[in-house]
Write an enzyme that holds these catalytic residues in place. Sequence first.
Site, short mmCIF file in Angstrom:
data_model
loop_
_atom_site.label_atom_id
_atom_site.label_comp_id
_atom_site.label_asym_id
_atom_site.label_seq_id
_atom_site.Cartn_x
_atom_site.Cartn_y
_atom_site.Cartn_z
N HIS A 122 0.93 -1.24 0.05
CA HIS A 122 -0.09 0.02 -0.06
C HIS A 122 0.93 1.33 0.28
CE1 HIS A 122 -3.76 -2.16 0.54
NE2 HIS A 122 -3.19 -3.03 1.68
N THR A 160 15.59 -5.29 6.77
CA THR A 160 15.01 -3.75 6.26
C THR A 160 16.10 -3.11 5.21
OG1 THR A 160 15.69 -2.31 8.12
CG2 THR A 160 13.55 -3.25 8.11
N LYS A 161 17.44 -3.71 5.55
CA LYS A 161 18.36 -3.12 4.64
C LYS A 161 19.18 -4.39 4.11
CE LYS A 161 20.99 -1.47 8.57
NZ LYS A 161 21.57 -0.33 9.34
N LYS A 216 27.76 -10.40 14.18
CA LYS A 216 29.18 -10.43 14.01
C LYS A 216 29.88 -11.23 12.52
CE LYS A 216 29.56 -15.54 15.71
NZ LYS A 216 29.88 -16.52 16.76
#
Length: 213
Positions: A139, A193-194, A211
């Site tokens: 959306h 998210t990245k 790590k």
Amino acid sequence: MRKKIFIIYILFMVVFLYRAIRKLKRITSKFFSQLGCFYVLKANGVEFSSFKSTGIPYVNVFSGGKMFIGKKLSIHNTIDGNPIGTYQKCTFVVYPNSSIEIGNNVGISQTALIAMANIKILNNVKIGGGTCIYTSDFHSLNAEIRRSKEDLQQRKTAPVTIGNDVFIGAHCIILKGVSIGDNSIIGAGSVVTKSIPSGEIWAGNPAHFIKKI
């Protein structure tokens, strides 16, 4: 004495029948899983080489979308295939002008791949049960647009790429635009998210660096 022997005999027969039925169910389930998966892939125009499936996945390749599967794909769609408490079947949805490309020797359990942009999974990848890979926000992020008829047209999309030998733990969410480098590991329950470099362990919500491997 005879009564006890009779009761023991009945219990033995119940256990024997239960095990026999369970074994027969596994054999027949394996056959129908392979047959059903073959039909679903063929019916959606999926190009594939070899696969092993427990249960039958949900596959929907829209006109103009494409899906490719390499050699030795392992798909678990039922609790029998991967008993970790996730009951959903694998879901593959490819929208027009998008694609899902899965490499060789990939294992997927109860996973959702929703391709509104391209999803590319390279070789020797393991994806844990209940993981979802999304290439869209679904959306608009603008509240006014979400209330309008333009909502779905304004949603943003971006491709996702999973590198070679990546291990994604159970119940992860991989969001649009993410690339995960070769040999990296994503901890269970993470929201990615990245993009993540090669050879690193990330985990958390949102996922962060833990790590190097």
